[in-house]
Structures are given as C-alpha cells and as structure tokens.
Design a protein around this motif. Sequence first.
Motif, short mmCIF file in Angstrom:
data_model
loop_
_atom_site.label_atom_id
_atom_site.label_comp_id
_atom_site.label_asym_id
_atom_site.label_seq_id
_atom_site.Cartn_x
_atom_site.Cartn_y
_atom_site.Cartn_z
N VAL A 20 0.83 -1.21 0.00
CA VAL A 20 0.00 0.00 0.00
C VAL A 20 0.86 1.26 0.00
O VAL A 20 1.59 1.54 0.96
CB VAL A 20 -0.93 0.02 1.24
CG1 VAL A 20 -1.78 1.29 1.25
CG2 VAL A 20 -1.81 -1.22 1.28
N ASP A 21 0.84 2.00 -1.09
CA ASP A 21 1.29 3.39 -1.17
C ASP A 21 2.71 3.68 -0.68
O ASP A 21 2.95 4.67 0.02
CB ASP A 21 0.32 4.29 -0.39
CG ASP A 21 -1.12 4.14 -0.83
OD1 ASP A 21 -1.38 3.54 -1.89
OD2 ASP A 21 -2.01 4.61 -0.10
N THR A 59 -0.45 -0.51 -4.65
CA THR A 59 -1.35 0.63 -4.87
C THR A 59 -0.57 1.93 -4.75
O THR A 59 0.49 1.99 -4.11
CB THR A 59 -2.50 0.65 -3.85
OG1 THR A 59 -1.98 0.87 -2.54
CG2 THR A 59 -3.30 -0.64 -3.89
N GLN A 61 -1.51 6.02 -3.94
CA GLN A 61 -2.47 7.05 -3.56
C GLN A 61 -2.16 8.33 -4.34
O GLN A 61 -1.07 8.89 -4.20
CB GLN A 61 -2.37 7.33 -2.05
CG GLN A 61 -3.23 8.46 -1.54
CD GLN A 61 -4.71 8.12 -1.55
OE1 GLN A 61 -5.10 6.97 -1.48
NE2 GLN A 61 -5.54 9.14 -1.63
N ALA A 81 0.95 -0.82 -10.51
CA ALA A 81 0.19 -0.37 -9.34
C ALA A 81 -1.22 0.05 -9.72
O ALA A 81 -1.46 0.56 -10.81
CB ALA A 81 0.92 0.79 -8.68
N VAL A 82 -2.12 -0.16 -8.78
CA VAL A 82 -3.49 0.33 -8.91
C VAL A 82 -3.51 1.74 -8.36
O VAL A 82 -3.15 1.97 -7.20
CB VAL A 82 -4.48 -0.55 -8.11
CG1 VAL A 82 -5.88 0.04 -8.15
CG2 VAL A 82 -4.48 -1.98 -8.63
N GLU A 83 -3.89 2.70 -9.19
CA GLU A 83 -4.00 4.09 -8.73
C GLU A 83 -5.32 4.26 -8.00
O GLU A 83 -6.34 3.68 -8.40
CB GLU A 83 -3.92 5.05 -9.91
CG GLU A 83 -2.57 5.05 -10.59
CD GLU A 83 -2.48 6.07 -11.71
OE1 GLU A 83 -3.38 6.92 -11.85
OE2 GLU A 83 -1.49 6.00 -12.46
N LYS A 84 -5.28 5.08 -6.93
CA LYS A 84 -6.49 5.28 -6.14
C LYS A 84 -6.50 6.68 -5.55
O LYS A 84 -5.45 7.33 -5.43
CB LYS A 84 -6.60 4.23 -5.04
CG LYS A 84 -5.49 4.29 -4.00
CD LYS A 84 -5.61 3.14 -3.01
CE LYS A 84 -4.62 3.25 -1.88
NZ LYS A 84 -4.77 4.40 -0.99
N CYS A 89 -7.81 0.85 0.23
CA CYS A 89 -7.75 0.26 -1.11
C CYS A 89 -9.10 -0.28 -1.55
O CYS A 89 -9.40 -0.27 -2.75
CB CYS A 89 -6.71 -0.86 -1.12
SG CYS A 89 -5.02 -0.30 -0.88
N ASP A 92 -11.64 1.53 -3.87
CA ASP A 92 -11.33 1.70 -5.29
C ASP A 92 -11.73 0.45 -6.06
O ASP A 92 -11.28 -0.66 -5.73
CB ASP A 92 -9.83 1.97 -5.47
CG ASP A 92 -9.47 2.18 -6.92
OD1 ASP A 92 -9.58 3.33 -7.38
OD2 ASP A 92 -9.13 1.19 -7.60
N PHE A 95 -8.85 -1.85 -7.51
CA PHE A 95 -8.23 -2.74 -6.53
C PHE A 95 -9.16 -3.92 -6.22
O PHE A 95 -8.73 -5.07 -6.22
CB PHE A 95 -7.89 -1.99 -5.24
CG PHE A 95 -7.38 -2.89 -4.15
CD1 PHE A 95 -6.05 -3.27 -4.11
CD2 PHE A 95 -8.23 -3.38 -3.16
CE1 PHE A 95 -5.57 -4.12 -3.11
CE2 PHE A 95 -7.78 -4.23 -2.16
CZ PHE A 95 -6.44 -4.60 -2.14
N THR A 121 -7.57 0.07 4.66
CA THR A 121 -7.54 -1.10 3.79
C THR A 121 -7.85 -2.36 4.59
O THR A 121 -8.63 -3.21 4.15
CB THR A 121 -6.16 -1.21 3.10
OG1 THR A 121 -5.98 -0.06 2.26
CG2 THR A 121 -6.05 -2.49 2.28
#
Length: 190
Positions: A20-21, A59, A61, A81-84, A89, A92, A95, A121
């Motif tokens: 995470v981030d 992810t 942020q 990465a999944v952008e959010k 998470c 989004d 994710f 998350t």
Amino acid sequence: MTEDLSKFWLSAEKAVLVVVDVQERLVPAMDAIVYARVRKSIGLLLQGAEILQVPVIATEQYPRGLGHTVPELAAACRDGAVEKVSFGCCGDGGFVDRLGALDRPQVIVTGMEAHVCVYQTVLGLLEGGYNVHLVRDAICSRGKTDFLTGVENAARAGATVTTAEMALFQMLRAAGTPEFKAVSALIKEM
C-alpha cells in the motif's frame, strides 16, 4: 471447545501480498531508520512472494501528487500499481476487481501509513470477508503513536498481526524444499 485458529494460518496457494502506497513523495515524511527497515521487510516479502508464486498488488495514492512506488520496490510489483484516491484500497473499484479476480481469501498487508491507508484497507478487507495478515515490520507512519494505534485497532478489528519472517515461514510450512532454501537464503542476507 478449542478456538478456531484457521485465521492465523497463511498458505502460499491462498494468499495475496498487498503493498500500500510506498511512494516517492511520501517516503521523505517517514523516519529514515524506520523506513529503511520497512523497505527491507517489504523487499523480503516481495522476493519471497516471487519464490512462492504469491500474487502481488501494489497501490498508489494519488500518484500525480505523491509520485509512484519507490524504484527499489516497483520492479518487484510486476503487475503495476493500482492508482487510487480513496484512502482504503477497498474504496477503489480497480483494486477490488484485481483482488477478486485472484480468488484468494488471505491478504498480507504492507505499506504506509499504518493509521490511514493501511488501516482503512485492513477494515475494508475484513468487511469483505478476507483473512487479513498485517505485517508489523513492513508498515510505518510518520509518528509512533499513529503507528501503534493503527496496529492495535487493526488487531482489535480482526486482523492477524505478523512479521515478514513469520509470514514467509508460515507459507513454507516445512524445511527441505527448494523454496525453503531460497527463502532462508534471503532471510540470512537481511
């Protein structure tokens, strides 16, 4: 009657590692010594995940403002990465879709910050019915009180608090395999 301990076990075949981030412009806000330890633990988990064939989801942020995943970890987050913009998470759809497509009930959570994005998350994953393992030595916050409160509340909510080494050895289950030898060598390097 014996307590059900199934939530404490990890299996390489059922787990997903979530990072995470851990982003370029967020890192300088962390204590340098703490961040170095966290980066090392996340790196160990990423290498172990590759050996054990555990999928990884990273992810970011708001990457326009906070930059991308730090280069030291980005390459190991092989699917990008999944952008959010939501802190948690699970807020989004990208994710949630990626995690759901893996069809694995156990989620190993790492990253920053422990009391904001990581904590939210964890709550979202628990609400979604996932078995969550929060890796204490692979998360951080700017402040110690925020870190401790995030870990404590996550545990009270139902997450299993673990360490990078504990998680890897749980997924290995036994010595004598090629995977055990490879992961043991990584741990010795730390």
